[in-house]
Design a protein around this motif. Structure first.
Motif, PDB file in Angstrom:
ATOM      1  N   MET A   1      38.115 -14.565  17.778  1.00 59.84           N
ATOM      2  CA  MET A   1      37.982 -13.117  17.951  1.00 59.84           C
ATOM      3  C   MET A   1      37.705 -12.877  19.427  1.00 59.84           C
ATOM      4  N   ALA A   2      37.944 -11.841  20.169  1.00 58.38           N
ATOM      5  CA  ALA A   2      37.664 -11.610  21.479  1.00 58.38           C
ATOM      6  C   ALA A   2      36.319 -11.033  21.535  1.00 58.38           C
ATOM      7  N   LEU A   3      35.599 -11.587  22.604  1.00 61.58           N
ATOM      8  CA  LEU A   3      34.317 -11.500  22.658  1.00 61.58           C
ATOM      9  C   LEU A   3      33.899 -10.396  24.025  1.00 61.58           C
ATOM     10  N   TYR A   4      32.798  -9.712  23.927  1.00 60.11           N
ATOM     11  CA  TYR A   4      32.513  -8.988  24.815  1.00 60.11           C
ATOM     12  C   TYR A   4      31.501  -9.760  25.993  1.00 60.11           C
ATOM     13  N   SER A   5      31.680  -9.538  27.253  1.00 61.69           N
ATOM     14  CA  SER A   5      31.090 -10.151  28.333  1.00 61.69           C
ATOM     15  C   SER A   5      30.126  -9.438  29.330  1.00 61.69           C
ATOM     16  N   ASN A   6      29.211  -9.853  29.850  1.00 62.62           N
ATOM     17  CA  ASN A   6      28.432  -9.140  30.853  1.00 62.62           C
ATOM     18  C   ASN A   6      27.946 -10.050  31.896  1.00 62.62           C
ATOM     19  N   THR A   7      28.270  -9.757  33.081  1.00 63.14           N
ATOM     20  CA  THR A   7      27.715 -10.787  34.182  1.00 63.14           C
ATOM     21  C   THR A   7      26.847 -10.155  35.177  1.00 63.14           C
ATOM     22  N   GLY A   8      26.326 -11.175  35.796  1.00 65.01           N
ATOM     23  CA  GLY A   8      25.286 -10.860  36.964  1.00 65.01           C
ATOM     24  C   GLY A   8      24.832 -11.911  37.516  1.00 65.01           C
ATOM     25  N   THR A   9      23.635 -11.805  38.476  1.00 69.15           N
ATOM     26  CA  THR A   9      23.138 -12.564  39.213  1.00 69.15           C
ATOM     27  C   THR A   9      21.901 -12.702  38.885  1.00 69.15           C
ATOM     28  N   LEU A  10      20.959 -13.804  39.093  1.00 67.60           N
ATOM     29  CA  LEU A  10      19.455 -13.967  38.941  1.00 67.60           C
ATOM     30  C   LEU A  10      19.168 -14.417  40.101  1.00 67.60           C
ATOM     31  N   THR A  11      17.955 -13.704  40.276  1.00 69.18           N
ATOM     32  CA  THR A  11      17.296 -13.927  41.612  1.00 69.18           C
ATOM     33  C   THR A  11      16.446 -15.280  41.599  1.00 69.18           C
ATOM     34  N   VAL A  12      16.602 -16.105  42.616  1.00 69.14           N
ATOM     35  CA  VAL A  12      15.823 -17.215  42.342  1.00 69.14           C
ATOM     36  C   VAL A  12      15.004 -17.459  43.624  1.00 69.14           C
ATOM     37  N   THR A  13      13.522 -18.083  43.291  1.00 66.63           N
ATOM     38  CA  THR A  13      12.712 -18.254  44.391  1.00 66.63           C
ATOM     39  C   THR A  13      13.092 -19.559  45.115  1.00 66.63           C
ATOM     40  N   PRO A  14      13.531 -19.577  46.374  1.00 71.63           N
ATOM     41  CA  PRO A  14      13.538 -20.864  47.194  1.00 71.63           C
ATOM     42  C   PRO A  14      12.337 -21.920  46.945  1.00 71.63           C
ATOM     43  N   ILE A  15      12.526 -23.125  46.845  1.00 70.14           N
ATOM     44  CA  ILE A  15      13.773 -24.098  47.061  1.00 70.14           C
ATOM     45  C   ILE A  15      14.243 -24.231  45.686  1.00 70.14           C
ATOM     46  N   PHE A  16      15.586 -24.432  45.498  1.00 74.91           N
ATOM     47  CA  PHE A  16      15.992 -24.690  44.282  1.00 74.91           C
ATOM     48  C   PHE A  16      17.598 -25.355  44.438  1.00 74.91           C
ATOM     49  N   ASP A  17      18.048 -26.489  43.604  1.00 70.55           N
ATOM     50  CA  ASP A  17      19.039 -27.114  43.591  1.00 70.55           C
ATOM     51  C   ASP A  17      19.585 -27.125  42.250  1.00 70.55           C
ATOM     52  N   PHE A  18      20.531 -26.214  41.981  1.00 67.78           N
ATOM     53  CA  PHE A  18      20.858 -26.312  40.409  1.00 67.78           C
ATOM     54  C   PHE A  18      21.554 -27.274  39.861  1.00 67.78           C
ATOM     55  N   ALA A  19      22.229 -28.122  41.000  1.00 68.17           N
ATOM     56  CA  ALA A  19      22.735 -29.719  40.464  1.00 68.17           C
ATOM     57  C   ALA A  19      21.630 -30.499  40.015  1.00 68.17           C
ATOM     58  N   GLN A  20      20.447 -30.156  40.364  1.00 69.05           N
ATOM     59  CA  GLN A  20      19.371 -31.040  39.825  1.00 69.05           C
ATOM     60  C   GLN A  20      19.054 -30.748  38.271  1.00 69.05           C
ATOM     61  N   SER A  21      19.225 -29.165  38.028  1.00 64.98           N
ATOM     62  CA  SER A  21      18.836 -29.005  36.737  1.00 64.98           C
ATOM     63  C   SER A  21      20.053 -29.259  35.723  1.00 64.98           C
ATOM     64  N   LEU A  22      21.087 -29.261  36.221  1.00 62.12           N
ATOM     65  CA  LEU A  22      22.434 -29.571  35.245  1.00 62.12           C
ATOM     66  C   LEU A  22      22.368 -31.131  35.076  1.00 62.12           C
ATOM     67  N   GLU A  23      21.815 -31.992  35.803  1.00 58.80           N
ATOM     68  CA  GLU A  23      21.620 -33.374  35.654  1.00 58.80           C
ATOM     69  C   GLU A  23      20.485 -33.617  34.840  1.00 58.80           C
TER      70      GLU A  23
ATOM     71  N   ALA B   1      17.709 -11.220  27.404  1.00 59.84           N
ATOM     72  CA  ALA B   1      18.489 -12.377  27.541  1.00 59.84           C
ATOM     73  C   ALA B   1      18.283 -12.903  28.999  1.00 59.84           C
ATOM     74  N   VAL B   2      18.383 -12.072  29.919  1.00 62.49           N
ATOM     75  CA  VAL B   2      18.507 -12.612  31.540  1.00 62.49           C
ATOM     76  C   VAL B   2      16.820 -12.942  31.709  1.00 62.49           C
ATOM     77  N   GLU B   3      16.085 -12.427  31.171  1.00 57.97           N
ATOM     78  CA  GLU B   3      14.516 -12.757  31.508  1.00 57.97           C
ATOM     79  C   GLU B   3      14.191 -14.162  30.824  1.00 57.97           C
ATOM     80  N   GLN B   4      14.966 -14.324  29.684  1.00 60.61           N
ATOM     81  CA  GLN B   4      14.706 -15.581  28.850  1.00 60.61           C
ATOM     82  C   GLN B   4      15.480 -16.897  29.592  1.00 60.61           C
TER      83      GLN B   4
END
Length: 296
Positions: free
Chosen positions: A1-23, A86-89
């Motif tokens: 079935m077709a899904l609804y989607s919502n997009t946006g950006t999350l503010t992040v306090t420096p310093i942050f490496d998202f690659a480390q989170s993924l690892e 959702a965004v807060e979580q």
């Protein structure tokens, strides 16, 4: 079935490496079958009340000027209140607002620890996604091998959780208190095939579903810990585990001391005691231990 989607950006306090989170998530056994981790993104599902949604988070910035882009997927339109929740979580789950500058300033002066900091620079704690999930996991993992605990967790997820299919892949969301709170102790026993754990699981779910999570996140540590330990099925280890890995309370060390002590001995000389390190790192001792254990 077709899904609804919502997009946006999350503010992040420096310093942050998202690659480390993924690892980190790539090697995190308790949830390894519940998400898809690529080199640039994480996709998984969450129950928000009675709604099952999926979310994808992707890097949209740099380590020193970080930003995370999100997409929410749902079978029905999401109102503003659900989107905000959702965004807060997601932000809390990824610890995007943690400010590590003071921790880094201390760590850079620690000659033994500085190489660990360099290797893991930008790493934030990725928590368990919800309080309900970590509370249940704390019951299931006690005195039990990881594969068996994971099998029990998946049985709960399959019976009580939600699911949503995104781009041909079905993501399962661990149930929320709204779902597990309706289950009887007998149902838990039938699901996980262990009467003793089912008893404690029932007690923990019933008690925590009536507690204010904000209180556990913000109350003085000793008060929050005492509140958890008053619940049948939550002992000293479980209370500390929930506070640290589920609620981001980094001002205390992990209660599971042997792996931490083993990791410390690989970095520090014997004359450097844990008590000395606690004095040095103060309120950041939880982050120190998180980095130390991930480095090993």
């Amino acid at each position: 079935m077709a899904l609804y989607s919502n997009t946006g950006t999350l503010t992040v306090t420096p310093i942050f490496d998202f690659a480390q989170s993924l690892e980190f998530m790539r090697g995190f056994s308790p949830t390894s079958d519940e998400q898809i981790v690529t080199n640039t993104s994480l996709t998984k599902a969450i129950m928000l009340g009675e709604r099952c949604i999926a979310f994808r988070v992707e890097d949209a910035g740099s380590v020193e000027a970080p930003m995370v882009r999100y997409t929410l997927f749902s079978e029905e339109p999401l109102d503003e209140a659900i989107q905000k929740k959702a965004v807060e979580q997601i932000s809390f789950f990824l610890s995007l607002q943690d400010d590590l500058k003071s921790f880094y300033a201390i760590a850079q002066q620690d000659e033994d620890f500085a190489p660990v900091l360099l290797r893991l620079y930008g790493l934030r704690q990725v928590k368990f996604l919800t309080l309900c999930e970590i509370a249940c996991w704390s019951v299931l993992i006690q005195h039990r091998a990881m594969p068996i605990a994971r099998k029990m967790k998946y049985a709960l997820l399959e019976r009580y959780g939600g699911s949503i299919t995104v781009e041909g892949h079905t993501y399962r969301a661990f149930p929320a208190f709204e779902q597990l709170g309706e289950a009887s102790e007998a149902e838990f026993a039938d699901t996980i095939k262990n009467a003793r754990s089912a008893h404690y699981l029932y007690e923990v779910v019933q008690a925590l579903s009536r507690l204010d999570e904000h209180f556990l996140r913000t109350a003085p540590y000793d008060e929050a810990e005492a509140t958890l330990r008053a619940i049948k099925g939550i002992g000293p280890w479980s209370a500390n585990f929930i506070l640290l890995r589920g609620l981001g309370r980094m001002e205390r060390l992990a209660a599971d001391m042997k792996p931490l002590q083993d990791a410390r001995k690989r970095i520090y000389q014997p004359e450097v005691t844990l008590e000395q390190l606690q004095l040095r790192y103060g309120q950041y001792i939880g982050y120190w231990s998180f980095y130390l254990r991930n480095a090993s």
